[in-house]
Every structure is written in structure tokens, then in C-alpha cells.
Motif scaffolding. Sequence first.
Motif, PDB file in Angstrom:
ATOM      1  N   THR A 164      -5.130  -7.739   8.561  1.00  0.00           N
ATOM      2  CA  THR A 164      -4.416  -7.096   7.459  1.00  0.00           C
ATOM      3  C   THR A 164      -3.942  -5.708   7.852  1.00  0.00           C
ATOM      4  OG1 THR A 164      -6.231  -5.900   6.393  1.00  0.00           O
ATOM      5  CG2 THR A 164      -5.982  -8.237   5.831  1.00  0.00           C
ATOM      6  N   LYS A 165      -2.972  -5.239   7.106  1.00  0.00           N
ATOM      7  CA  LYS A 165      -2.491  -3.867   7.237  1.00  0.00           C
ATOM      8  C   LYS A 165      -2.850  -3.072   5.983  1.00  0.00           C
ATOM      9  CE  LYS A 165       1.352  -4.885  10.320  1.00  0.00           C
ATOM     10  NZ  LYS A 165       2.807  -4.764  10.506  1.00  0.00           N
ATOM     11  N   ILE A 166      -3.898  -3.505   5.294  1.00  0.00           N
ATOM     12  CA  ILE A 166      -4.292  -2.844   4.050  1.00  0.00           C
ATOM     13  C   ILE A 166      -4.557  -1.363   4.294  1.00  0.00           C
ATOM     14  CG2 ILE A 166      -6.050  -2.690   2.240  1.00  0.00           C
ATOM     15  CD1 ILE A 166      -6.409  -5.729   2.517  1.00  0.00           C
ATOM     16  N   LYS A 167      -5.342  -1.065   5.308  1.00  0.00           N
ATOM     17  CA  LYS A 167      -5.711   0.334   5.570  1.00  0.00           C
ATOM     18  C   LYS A 167      -4.464   1.188   5.803  1.00  0.00           C
ATOM     19  CE  LYS A 167      -8.929   3.038   8.328  1.00  0.00           C
ATOM     20  NZ  LYS A 167      -9.972   2.955   9.358  1.00  0.00           N
ATOM     21  N   GLU A 168      -3.541   0.681   6.599  1.00  0.00           N
ATOM     22  CA  GLU A 168      -2.300   1.400   6.898  1.00  0.00           C
ATOM     23  C   GLU A 168      -1.503   1.671   5.622  1.00  0.00           C
ATOM     24  OE1 GLU A 168       1.884   0.211   9.025  1.00  0.00           O
ATOM     25  OE2 GLU A 168       0.045  -0.562   9.933  1.00  0.00           O
ATOM     26  N   TYR A 169      -1.297   0.640   4.821  1.00  0.00           N
ATOM     27  CA  TYR A 169      -0.537   0.786   3.573  1.00  0.00           C
ATOM     28  C   TYR A 169      -1.288   1.651   2.564  1.00  0.00           C
ATOM     29  CZ  TYR A 169       3.235  -2.547   4.585  1.00  0.00           C
ATOM     30  OH  TYR A 169       4.336  -3.176   5.084  1.00  0.00           O
ATOM     31  N   ARG A 170      -2.605   1.488   2.501  1.00  0.00           N
ATOM     32  CA  ARG A 170      -3.426   2.264   1.569  1.00  0.00           C
ATOM     33  C   ARG A 170      -3.313   3.754   1.879  1.00  0.00           C
ATOM     34  NH1 ARG A 170      -8.277   4.190   2.381  1.00  0.00           N
ATOM     35  NH2 ARG A 170      -8.873   2.792   4.084  1.00  0.00           N
ATOM     36  N   LYS A 171      -3.399   4.092   3.168  1.00  0.00           N
ATOM     37  CA  LYS A 171      -3.317   5.509   3.557  1.00  0.00           C
ATOM     38  C   LYS A 171      -1.941   6.086   3.275  1.00  0.00           C
ATOM     39  CE  LYS A 171      -7.148   5.798   6.658  1.00  0.00           C
ATOM     40  NZ  LYS A 171      -7.677   6.613   7.731  1.00  0.00           N
ATOM     41  N   ARG A 172      -0.901   5.275   3.449  1.00  0.00           N
ATOM     42  CA  ARG A 172       0.460   5.733   3.118  1.00  0.00           C
ATOM     43  C   ARG A 172       0.568   6.104   1.651  1.00  0.00           C
ATOM     44  NH1 ARG A 172       4.343   1.124   5.615  1.00  0.00           N
ATOM     45  NH2 ARG A 172       3.617   1.247   7.755  1.00  0.00           N
ATOM     46  N   LYS A 173      -0.152   5.367   0.814  1.00  0.00           N
ATOM     47  CA  LYS A 173      -0.140   5.625  -0.629  1.00  0.00           C
ATOM     48  C   LYS A 173      -1.096   6.747  -1.018  1.00  0.00           C
ATOM     49  CE  LYS A 173       2.052   2.497  -3.151  1.00  0.00           C
ATOM     50  NZ  LYS A 173       3.150   2.842  -4.033  1.00  0.00           N
ATOM     51  N   GLY A 174      -1.905   7.227  -0.062  1.00  0.00           N
ATOM     52  CA  GLY A 174      -2.850   8.299  -0.342  1.00  0.00           C
ATOM     53  C   GLY A 174      -4.058   7.839  -1.137  1.00  0.00           C
ATOM     54  N   LEU A 175      -4.430   6.578  -0.966  1.00  0.00           N
ATOM     55  CA  LEU A 175      -5.560   6.010  -1.709  1.00  0.00           C
ATOM     56  C   LEU A 175      -6.786   5.868  -0.813  1.00  0.00           C
ATOM     57  CD1 LEU A 175      -3.699   3.061  -3.481  1.00  0.00           C
ATOM     58  CD2 LEU A 175      -4.391   5.223  -4.529  1.00  0.00           C
ATOM     59  N   ILE A 176      -7.950   6.066  -1.393  1.00  0.00           N
ATOM     60  CA  ILE A 176      -9.183   5.726  -0.705  1.00  0.00           C
ATOM     61  C   ILE A 176      -9.566   4.303  -1.123  1.00  0.00           C
ATOM     62  CG2 ILE A 176      -9.953   8.126  -0.486  1.00  0.00           C
ATOM     63  CD1 ILE A 176     -11.885   7.596  -2.842  1.00  0.00           C
ATOM     64  N   GLN A 177     -10.496   3.711  -0.394  1.00  0.00           N
ATOM     65  CA  GLN A 177     -10.878   2.325  -0.685  1.00  0.00           C
ATOM     66  C   GLN A 177     -11.294   2.145  -2.142  1.00  0.00           C
ATOM     67  OE1 GLN A 177     -13.907   1.349   2.201  1.00  0.00           O
ATOM     68  NE2 GLN A 177     -12.389   0.661   3.694  1.00  0.00           N
ATOM     69  N   GLN A 178     -12.066   3.067  -2.672  1.00  0.00           N
ATOM     70  CA  GLN A 178     -12.551   2.952  -4.049  1.00  0.00           C
ATOM     71  C   GLN A 178     -11.397   2.916  -5.046  1.00  0.00           C
ATOM     72  OE1 GLN A 178     -15.791   2.460  -5.035  1.00  0.00           O
ATOM     73  NE2 GLN A 178     -14.936   2.120  -7.064  1.00  0.00           N
ATOM     74  N   GLN A 179     -10.396   3.742  -4.827  1.00  0.00           N
ATOM     75  CA  GLN A 179      -9.248   3.776  -5.732  1.00  0.00           C
ATOM     76  C   GLN A 179      -8.476   2.456  -5.699  1.00  0.00           C
ATOM     77  OE1 GLN A 179      -7.646   7.309  -3.898  1.00  0.00           O
ATOM     78  NE2 GLN A 179      -7.883   8.469  -5.809  1.00  0.00           N
ATOM     79  N   LEU A 180      -8.237   1.937  -4.501  1.00  0.00           N
ATOM     80  CA  LEU A 180      -7.543   0.665  -4.396  1.00  0.00           C
ATOM     81  C   LEU A 180      -8.358  -0.437  -5.055  1.00  0.00           C
ATOM     82  CD1 LEU A 180      -5.258  -1.152  -3.450  1.00  0.00           C
ATOM     83  CD2 LEU A 180      -6.388  -1.272  -1.203  1.00  0.00           C
ATOM     84  N   ALA A 181      -9.651  -0.431  -4.821  1.00  0.00           N
ATOM     85  CA  ALA A 181     -10.531  -1.436  -5.416  1.00  0.00           C
ATOM     86  C   ALA A 181     -10.421  -1.420  -6.936  1.00  0.00           C
ATOM     87  CB  ALA A 181     -11.976  -1.182  -4.981  1.00  0.00           C
ATOM     88  N   GLU A 182     -10.447  -0.238  -7.520  1.00  0.00           N
ATOM     89  CA  GLU A 182     -10.348  -0.127  -8.980  1.00  0.00           C
ATOM     90  C   GLU A 182      -8.999  -0.619  -9.485  1.00  0.00           C
ATOM     91  OE1 GLU A 182     -11.309   3.974  -9.792  1.00  0.00           O
ATOM     92  OE2 GLU A 182     -13.413   3.678  -9.221  1.00  0.00           O
ATOM     93  N   LEU A 183      -7.947  -0.326  -8.746  1.00  0.00           N
ATOM     94  CA  LEU A 183      -6.606  -0.748  -9.163  1.00  0.00           C
ATOM     95  C   LEU A 183      -6.433  -2.262  -9.152  1.00  0.00           C
ATOM     96  CD1 LEU A 183      -4.454   1.951  -7.329  1.00  0.00           C
ATOM     97  CD2 LEU A 183      -4.713   1.694  -9.805  1.00  0.00           C
ATOM     98  N   VAL A 184      -7.127  -2.948  -8.234  1.00  0.00           N
ATOM     99  CA  VAL A 184      -6.965  -4.405  -8.142  1.00  0.00           C
ATOM    100  C   VAL A 184      -8.154  -5.175  -8.708  1.00  0.00           C
ATOM    101  CG1 VAL A 184      -5.344  -4.266  -6.227  1.00  0.00           C
ATOM    102  CG2 VAL A 184      -7.784  -4.547  -5.741  1.00  0.00           C
ATOM    103  N   GLY A 185      -9.177  -4.465  -9.189  1.00  0.00           N
ATOM    104  CA  GLY A 185     -10.285  -5.120  -9.880  1.00  0.00           C
ATOM    105  C   GLY A 185     -11.343  -5.746  -8.997  1.00  0.00           C
ATOM    106  N   VAL A 186     -11.599  -5.126  -7.838  1.00  0.00           N
ATOM    107  CA  VAL A 186     -12.675  -5.596  -6.963  1.00  0.00           C
ATOM    108  C   VAL A 186     -13.557  -4.404  -6.585  1.00  0.00           C
ATOM    109  CG1 VAL A 186     -11.316  -7.519  -6.032  1.00  0.00           C
ATOM    110  CG2 VAL A 186     -11.281  -5.320  -4.843  1.00  0.00           C
ATOM    111  N   THR A 187     -14.565  -4.665  -5.774  1.00  0.00           N
ATOM    112  CA  THR A 187     -15.432  -3.576  -5.328  1.00  0.00           C
ATOM    113  C   THR A 187     -14.874  -2.921  -4.069  1.00  0.00           C
ATOM    114  OG1 THR A 187     -16.783  -4.970  -3.886  1.00  0.00           O
ATOM    115  CG2 THR A 187     -17.471  -4.791  -6.210  1.00  0.00           C
ATOM    116  N   ARG A 188     -15.347  -1.717  -3.793  1.00  0.00           N
ATOM    117  CA  ARG A 188     -14.968  -1.031  -2.560  1.00  0.00           C
ATOM    118  C   ARG A 188     -15.390  -1.851  -1.355  1.00  0.00           C
ATOM    119  NH1 ARG A 188     -17.008   1.006   1.529  1.00  0.00           N
ATOM    120  NH2 ARG A 188     -19.094   0.805   0.693  1.00  0.00           N
TER     121      ARG A 188
END
Length: 69
Positions: free
Chosen positions: A3-27
Motif C-alpha cells: 500500500t501507499k497509505i503512509k505516503e498519502y496519509r503524510k501528504r494529507k498531514g494525518l497521523i495514523q490515529q487521525q486516519l483511523a478515526e476518519l475511516v472507523g478503524v483502530t490505529r
Amino acid sequence: MHTKIKEYRKRKGLIQQQLAELVGVTRQTINALENGHYNPSLILAHNISETLGSKHIEDIFIFDEEEEE
């Protein structure tokens, strides 16, 4: 699956916890996805892709056919 999740996540300025909350899963789920230890459902892959601003799931989730053999 890679996956390129980390790359895209960092571009958006999100930490794992923030992305997790936005999509409804755990960090931990985001961490497992980023490290290739978990394959998401189609719905989760779509939600992550949409949240990270990708129009195509394939931009973020790279299916590796060799792993399936």
C-alpha cells in the motif's frame, strides 16, 4: 498486498490515529495495513482511498499477483 497509505496519509498531514478515526478503524489496523500485514475489505479500501483523496483504490492498494501463487 502493498500500500501507499503512509505516503498519502503524510501528504494529507494525518497521523495514523487521525486516519483511523476518519475511516472507523483502530490505529493498529492502519499500522497493519501500512506494513502489509492485513488486507482490507473492499469497503475499507474504498473509504481509505476516498479519505486520502484518491479517485482510484489502485492508486493506494497495489495487488501483488506473485503473493497469490
